[in-house]
Scaffold this motif. Structure first.
Motif, PDB file in Angstrom:
ATOM      1  N   LEU A  34       0.619  -1.286  -0.037  1.00  0.00           N
ATOM      2  CA  LEU A  34       0.196  -0.019   0.083  1.00  0.00           C
ATOM      3  C   LEU A  34       0.864   1.339   0.020  1.00  0.00           C
ATOM      4  CD1 LEU A  34      -2.735  -1.028   2.403  1.00  0.00           C
ATOM      5  CD2 LEU A  34      -2.929  -0.947  -0.169  1.00  0.00           C
ATOM      6  N   ARG A  35       1.977   1.042   0.611  1.00  0.00           N
ATOM      7  CA  ARG A  35       2.843   2.418   0.587  1.00  0.00           C
ATOM      8  C   ARG A  35       3.474   2.698  -0.703  1.00  0.00           C
ATOM      9  NH1 ARG A  35       4.310   0.155   5.673  1.00  0.00           N
ATOM     10  NH2 ARG A  35       6.101  -0.696   4.828  1.00  0.00           N
ATOM     11  N   MET A  36       4.035   1.675  -1.305  1.00  0.00           N
ATOM     12  CA  MET A  36       4.512   1.863  -2.661  1.00  0.00           C
ATOM     13  C   MET A  36       3.507   2.400  -3.692  1.00  0.00           C
ATOM     14  SD  MET A  36       7.602  -0.784  -2.842  1.00  0.00           S
ATOM     15  CE  MET A  36       8.468   0.442  -3.873  1.00  0.00           C
ATOM     16  N   ALA A  37       2.287   1.575  -3.482  1.00  0.00           N
ATOM     17  CA  ALA A  37       1.145   1.964  -4.574  1.00  0.00           C
ATOM     18  C   ALA A  37       0.657   3.403  -4.151  1.00  0.00           C
ATOM     19  CB  ALA A  37      -0.026   0.900  -4.238  1.00  0.00           C
ATOM     20  N   HIS A  38       0.478   3.985  -3.174  1.00  0.00           N
ATOM     21  CA  HIS A  38      -0.042   5.142  -2.740  1.00  0.00           C
ATOM     22  C   HIS A  38       1.159   5.965  -3.406  1.00  0.00           C
ATOM     23  CE1 HIS A  38      -2.716   3.749   0.484  1.00  0.00           C
ATOM     24  NE2 HIS A  38      -3.115   3.552  -0.663  1.00  0.00           N
ATOM     25  N   ARG A  45      -6.623   5.922  -7.065  1.00  0.00           N
ATOM     26  CA  ARG A  45      -6.103   5.132  -8.348  1.00  0.00           C
ATOM     27  C   ARG A  45      -5.799   3.708  -7.912  1.00  0.00           C
ATOM     28  NH1 ARG A  45      -4.841   7.062 -13.374  1.00  0.00           N
ATOM     29  NH2 ARG A  45      -3.112   6.283 -14.316  1.00  0.00           N
ATOM     30  N   THR A  46      -5.026   3.739  -6.634  1.00  0.00           N
ATOM     31  CA  THR A  46      -4.650   2.422  -6.147  1.00  0.00           C
ATOM     32  C   THR A  46      -5.952   1.551  -6.069  1.00  0.00           C
ATOM     33  OG1 THR A  46      -2.846   3.118  -4.800  1.00  0.00           O
ATOM     34  CG2 THR A  46      -3.574   1.198  -4.232  1.00  0.00           C
ATOM     35  N   ALA A  47      -6.781   1.907  -5.456  1.00  0.00           N
ATOM     36  CA  ALA A  47      -8.044   0.909  -5.308  1.00  0.00           C
ATOM     37  C   ALA A  47      -8.456   0.536  -6.679  1.00  0.00           C
ATOM     38  CB  ALA A  47      -8.939   1.595  -4.428  1.00  0.00           C
ATOM     39  N   LEU A  48      -8.908   1.613  -7.513  1.00  0.00           N
ATOM     40  CA  LEU A  48      -9.473   1.440  -8.925  1.00  0.00           C
ATOM     41  C   LEU A  48      -8.350   0.229  -9.705  1.00  0.00           C
ATOM     42  CD1 LEU A  48     -11.208   2.057 -11.190  1.00  0.00           C
ATOM     43  CD2 LEU A  48      -9.771   3.848 -11.711  1.00  0.00           C
ATOM     44  N   ARG A  74     -10.629 -11.666  -4.831  1.00  0.00           N
ATOM     45  CA  ARG A  74     -11.115 -10.332  -5.221  1.00  0.00           C
ATOM     46  C   ARG A  74      -9.603  -9.391  -5.209  1.00  0.00           C
ATOM     47  NH1 ARG A  74     -12.126  -7.176  -8.046  1.00  0.00           N
ATOM     48  NH2 ARG A  74     -13.750  -5.268  -7.965  1.00  0.00           N
ATOM     49  N   ALA A  75      -8.720  -9.831  -4.694  1.00  0.00           N
ATOM     50  CA  ALA A  75      -7.486  -9.214  -4.666  1.00  0.00           C
ATOM     51  C   ALA A  75      -6.361 -10.353  -4.990  1.00  0.00           C
ATOM     52  CB  ALA A  75      -6.926  -8.442  -3.351  1.00  0.00           C
ATOM     53  N   GLU A  76      -6.294 -10.518  -6.505  1.00  0.00           N
ATOM     54  CA  GLU A  76      -5.689 -11.758  -7.020  1.00  0.00           C
ATOM     55  C   GLU A  76      -4.194 -11.218  -7.524  1.00  0.00           C
ATOM     56  OE1 GLU A  76      -4.412 -15.235  -7.681  1.00  0.00           O
ATOM     57  OE2 GLU A  76      -6.534 -14.968  -7.182  1.00  0.00           O
ATOM     58  N   PHE A  77      -3.402 -10.459  -6.741  1.00  0.00           N
ATOM     59  CA  PHE A  77      -2.175  -9.821  -6.843  1.00  0.00           C
ATOM     60  C   PHE A  77      -1.129 -10.060  -5.745  1.00  0.00           C
ATOM     61  CE2 PHE A  77      -4.724  -6.452  -5.409  1.00  0.00           C
ATOM     62  CZ  PHE A  77      -4.228  -5.906  -4.188  1.00  0.00           C
ATOM     63  N   CYS A  78       0.222 -10.241  -5.881  1.00  0.00           N
ATOM     64  CA  CYS A  78       1.091 -10.187  -4.863  1.00  0.00           C
ATOM     65  C   CYS A  78       1.747  -9.054  -4.615  1.00  0.00           C
ATOM     66  CB  CYS A  78       2.091 -11.127  -5.103  1.00  0.00           C
ATOM     67  SG  CYS A  78       3.023 -10.739  -6.457  1.00  0.00           S
ATOM     68  N   GLU A  79       2.478  -8.919  -3.495  1.00  0.00           N
ATOM     69  CA  GLU A  79       3.243  -7.555  -3.384  1.00  0.00           C
ATOM     70  C   GLU A  79       4.064  -7.143  -4.468  1.00  0.00           C
ATOM     71  OE1 GLU A  79       7.140  -5.838  -0.750  1.00  0.00           O
ATOM     72  OE2 GLU A  79       6.041  -7.787   0.100  1.00  0.00           O
ATOM     73  N   ASN A  80       4.820  -7.990  -5.255  1.00  0.00           N
ATOM     74  CA  ASN A  80       5.756  -7.420  -6.230  1.00  0.00           C
ATOM     75  C   ASN A  80       5.000  -7.352  -7.484  1.00  0.00           C
ATOM     76  OD1 ASN A  80       7.833  -7.254  -4.754  1.00  0.00           O
ATOM     77  ND2 ASN A  80       8.918  -8.989  -5.504  1.00  0.00           N
ATOM     78  N   GLY A  81       3.793  -7.908  -7.838  1.00  0.00           N
ATOM     79  CA  GLY A  81       2.795  -7.620  -8.686  1.00  0.00           C
ATOM     80  C   GLY A  81       2.341  -6.182  -8.616  1.00  0.00           C
ATOM     81  N   ALA A  82       2.022  -5.969  -7.321  1.00  0.00           N
ATOM     82  CA  ALA A  82       1.268  -4.691  -6.944  1.00  0.00           C
ATOM     83  C   ALA A  82       2.380  -3.678  -7.241  1.00  0.00           C
ATOM     84  CB  ALA A  82       0.709  -4.445  -5.632  1.00  0.00           C
ATOM     85  N   LYS A  83       3.524  -3.853  -7.005  1.00  0.00           N
ATOM     86  CA  LYS A  83       4.727  -2.799  -7.375  1.00  0.00           C
ATOM     87  C   LYS A  83       4.798  -2.592  -8.660  1.00  0.00           C
ATOM     88  CE  LYS A  83       7.493  -4.144  -3.400  1.00  0.00           C
ATOM     89  NZ  LYS A  83       8.675  -5.049  -2.982  1.00  0.00           N
ATOM     90  N   ALA A  84       4.650  -3.734  -9.557  1.00  0.00           N
ATOM     91  CA  ALA A  84       4.852  -3.493 -11.182  1.00  0.00           C
ATOM     92  C   ALA A  84       3.713  -2.962 -11.655  1.00  0.00           C
ATOM     93  CB  ALA A  84       4.885  -4.752 -11.851  1.00  0.00           C
ATOM     94  N   VAL A  85       2.315  -3.081 -11.166  1.00  0.00           N
ATOM     95  CA  VAL A  85       1.302  -2.209 -11.668  1.00  0.00           C
ATOM     96  C   VAL A  85       1.563  -0.785 -10.902  1.00  0.00           C
ATOM     97  CG1 VAL A  85      -1.258  -1.852 -11.349  1.00  0.00           C
ATOM     98  CG2 VAL A  85      -0.374  -4.141 -11.491  1.00  0.00           C
ATOM     99  N   ALA A  86       1.937  -0.310 -10.065  1.00  0.00           N
ATOM    100  CA  ALA A  86       2.087   0.875  -9.780  1.00  0.00           C
ATOM    101  C   ALA A  86       3.019   1.703 -10.403  1.00  0.00           C
ATOM    102  CB  ALA A  86       2.237   0.965  -7.865  1.00  0.00           C
TER     103      ALA A  86
END
Length: 759
Positions: A34-38, A45-48, A74-86
């Motif tokens: 959440l910190r890196m995504a925000h 935008r993080t939630a969307l 509903r949250a089908e991602f991992c920490e590093n996937g979220a970093k890639a998306v962010a």
């Protein structure tokens, strides 16, 4: 609210070191995500964005290629996937004003971390001959520049067309079609640097250069062997699959030179248990010396052969070839040489054998720890021998599982991104498009660098990726790129390759996986193939980062129209307008994609056929699965030297560096660290916290040096060390490659450690 990018490079010369972690994920992963995504996207935008990752009507994660389960969270991602998306969906922008303020000479001095943190590229940019600043350029002029340089070549084989694993099936198919219409098979890709060894070994032994398992097979397995892989960082959603397999009764054996937190214990953040105790994953940890895996599996095969009733004789008789020669070689294995090559204790290998004999269904998973050695191909063949002995290919709950690292690297290869295309593929391409594609083999990555170095290649075009940072022998690679007349990069973000240019250079900004793709024919989607051969759709949902972006298919189609001319009879304009028309052509060229558009419209997509898995049919030269009997090899290390493997930190995906920490290994605020076994460090008189230069030693006598690395006493296997790439790619000789596959041998680099001038 999203934060601004760093103005200056952070100081990394004093990394902090704490105790390594013994569990992965859990609440810390949620907080870090959440910190890196925000920081990149802001709260809304993080939630969307994150709620659309890997969903049936969402977009495929631009990170790893691990498949989605049938029932998705509903949250089908991992920490590093979220970093890639962010990083892709960031609100930060790299505009023409940025390039006006930062000459190329300045960019070349910056770290890859700083470059990546600046944000999304917004305009096509051009570096004229002799200039030090990129300047904005129209798309039309950019395509003219590429066309001018291609037309000036003496042969199409003086052009190189590289592909990153992020490229969609549709873009990859169009890209290879364009290159072959131009007249070359110079189509190197990132697979040349990672799983080429897997493809080479599997094609020869089982007839298909891909894994033979589906996700459901892991759930059915009795024993899962994870060798040369760190899923907690590189494929974190794999931990959920291992957790489910454990709940079903499977046991897990980890074979790796380093202990890895994710394989010790997984704290699944989506379950109450995961937020507290978590699940212990590994039942047996074999801390093997780097490169000792072939010796381990050869001895294991001997022990299976020597155990009455252990061999599946019916399977061997009906479905395999070469058993006698293999068995003779395996029976020659001995304990002393195996223990020396592996560094393992006899009782641990005997325990592994008991687990094998107690298991009816076995899956072996592996990644770069097995594929980047001189002897990687025979190493993987020996694993195939191990599975064939007990009939563990072609039945539920069993098989080979090379875990691909990038989200569509396997799909790109399926679409024809390969320098040595199969004749059947070229025949199908010729029938469908009415032209004679070139038949001579082209350049892989290593050969492409040699061609650029020697002046035999003059135009380098990259569809994604960060070629300069990903490739071996950094100084040689950068000098080779600077000899090109033109370098072109289709990119979403700034990276090192944009600062190491030919005489002229172009940066062509493209849509990301997260963004809506609106063409003249309406909103489009693309498709990808995951690590287990599942093909599914990906639909971006965000507005593009800039109105000046083009999609990868549009870039290829417009470039092809400009280069090949109006008289070319491929309907490039139609392909750009409606990607469904591209899929119709794929369906007629690539086996397994029949009725592509209808099948990919189904929820979850479809599985590609796999003859060994589906029907125990092996399309090899012998018509059967092939046992092999290569001599056992292991790296030889002179006294006073260590064997270095390059690896990722936890805040990293391939060459993209998200942050300067490696949380699971206890490293903070720096990347120039070298992990050394405390006993080795004492023998070499290397205090924890001292600084050394890493100097590789190879038969060419060239000194390759990576200066200023902090020594960290760490529980690596004896005689082995580890450090992060791309900082250590400078140590990997260009010509130090795997036999057969030509993959850079980045996991077995002989180094000496010299006191650093900065200490």
């Amino acid at each position: 609210m999203a934060t601004k990018p760093p103005q200056g490079d952070p100081v990394q010369d004093a990394p902090k070191v704490a105790e390594r972690k013994r569990a992965a994920a859990g609440l810390p992963a949620i907080g870090h995500t959440l910190r890196m995504a925000h920081r990149q996207m802001g709260v809304r935008r993080t939630a969307l964005t994150l709620l659309g990752v890997n969903q049936e009507n969402g977009f495929d994660c631009p990170g790893c290629a691990w498949p989605e389960p049938e029932h998705r969270h509903r949250a089908e991602f991992c920490e590093n996937g979220a970093k890639a998306v962010a990083e892709e969906a960031t609100l930060r922008r790299v505009t023409p004003e940025f390039f006006a303020a930062h000459p190329v000479s300045d960019l070349a001095r910056r770290s890859g971390y700083w470059l990546g943190q600046q944000g999304r590229l917004t305009h096509p940019m051009y570096l004229p001959e002799g200039a030090d600043h990129y300047e904005p350029v129209s798309w039309e002029r950019a395509f003219d520049i590429v066309a001018e340089e291609l037309a000036a070549l003496s042969s199409p084989d003086e052009a190189v067309f590289y592909t990153s694993g992020r490229t969609s099936n549709e873009a990859a198919f169009l890209y290879q079609l364009f290159a072959r219409k131009l007249g070359t098979n110079n189509l190197p890709d990132c697979s040349n640097m990672c799983h080429e060894s897997s493809g080479s070994a599997l094609s020869e032994t089982i007839g298909v250069g891909k894994g033979s398992v589906l996700l459901e097979d892991l759930y059915l397995a009795d024993l899962i062997v994870v060798a040369g892989q760190n899923p907690g960082t590189n494929h974190p959603r794999m931990l959920s699959a291992l957790e489910k397999a454990k709940a079903n009764g499977a046991r897990v054996v980890s074979v790796n030179p380093l202990p890895e937190a994710g394989l010790e214990r997984f704290k699944n953040p989506q379950t109450p248990k995961g937020l507290t105790a978590g699940t212990a994953l590994t039942d047996l940890f074999l801390q093997i010396r780097i490169g000792g895996d072939q010796a381990l599996f050869r001895l294991l095969n001997k022990l299976v052969l020597d155990t009455p009733g252990a061999v599946d004789e019916e399977f061997v008789r009906e479905h395999t070839h070469g058993f006698q020669e293999f068995a003779e070689a395996a029976r020659a294995a001995d304990w002393d040489s195996t223990l020396a090559a592996t560094g393992l204790a006899r009782e641990d290998i005997e325990r592994f054998l008991r687990m094998v004999l107690d298991s009816e269904r076995i899956v072996v998973c592996w990644a770069m720890g097995l594929t980047q050695h001189k002897h990687s191909v025979p190493m993987i063949r020996e694993i195939v021998n191990f599975l064939l002995l007990r009939g563990n290919i072609g039945r539920p709950g069993a098989g080979v599982c090379p875990v691909r690292g990038h989200s569509n690297v396997q799909g790109d290869r399926t679409m024809g991104i390969v320098e040595r295309p199969a004749p059947a593929f070229l025949d199908a391409l010729e029938r469908e498009f009415g032209f004679a594609p070139p038949r001579e083999h082209g350049h892989d990555v290593v050969r492409a660098i040699r061609a650029l170095r020697d002046g035999a290649a003059k135009v380098f075009f990259a569809m994604g990726g960060n070629f300069v940072a990903a490739s071996p022998d950094t100084e040689v690679t950068e000098a080779a790129m600077r000899r090109a007349r033109l370098t072109v990069h289709v990119s979403t973000k700034l990276n090192r390759s944009h600062a190491v240019t030919g005489t002229r250079a172009l940066i062509l900004p493209t849509l990301g996986r997260t963004e809506r793709d609106l063409q003249a024919g309406g909103e489009q989607f693309v498709t990808v193939e995951d690590s287990m051969g599942m093909v599914h759709a990906s639909r971006g949902r965000l507005e593009p980062a800039s109105p000046h972006l083009l999609s990868e298919p549009a870039i290829v189609c417009r470039l092809a129209r400009r280069v090949l001319g109006a008289e070319d009879d491929v309907p490039w304009e139609e392909f750009e307008r409606d990607y469904a028309t591209v899929r119709d052509r794929i369906a007629r060229v690539v086996p397994g994609f029949e009725d592509f558009n209808a099948r990919v419209a189904r929820p979850g997509g479809f599985a590609l056929p796999h003859a060994p898995r589906d029907e125990r049919r092996f399309p090899t030269a012998t018509g059967k699965a092939n046992f092999t009997a290569a001599p056992v090899e292991c790296p030889q290390v002179p006294k006073g030297r260590l064997l270095l493997q390059t690896l990722r930190s936890h805040d990293q995906y391939n060459t993209t560096v998200y942050g300067l920490d490696d949380r699971y290994r206890g490293i903070r605020n720096g990347r120039r660290v070298v992990l050394v076994n405390p006993e080795d460090a004492r023998e070499l008189r290397l205090a924890d916290g001292s600084y050394v230069d890493l100097v590789s030693e190879w038969k060419d006598g060239v000194e390759r040096r990576a200066p200023g690395f902090r020594v960290v006493h760490y529980p690596t296997a004896r005689g082995c060390a580890a450090a992060y790439y791309p900082e250590t790619n400078v140590l990997v000789p260009l010509d130090a490659t795997a036999d057969t596959s030509n993959t850079p041998a980045s996991k077995s680099v002989v180094v000496r450690l010299e006191q650093s001038a900065t200490d």
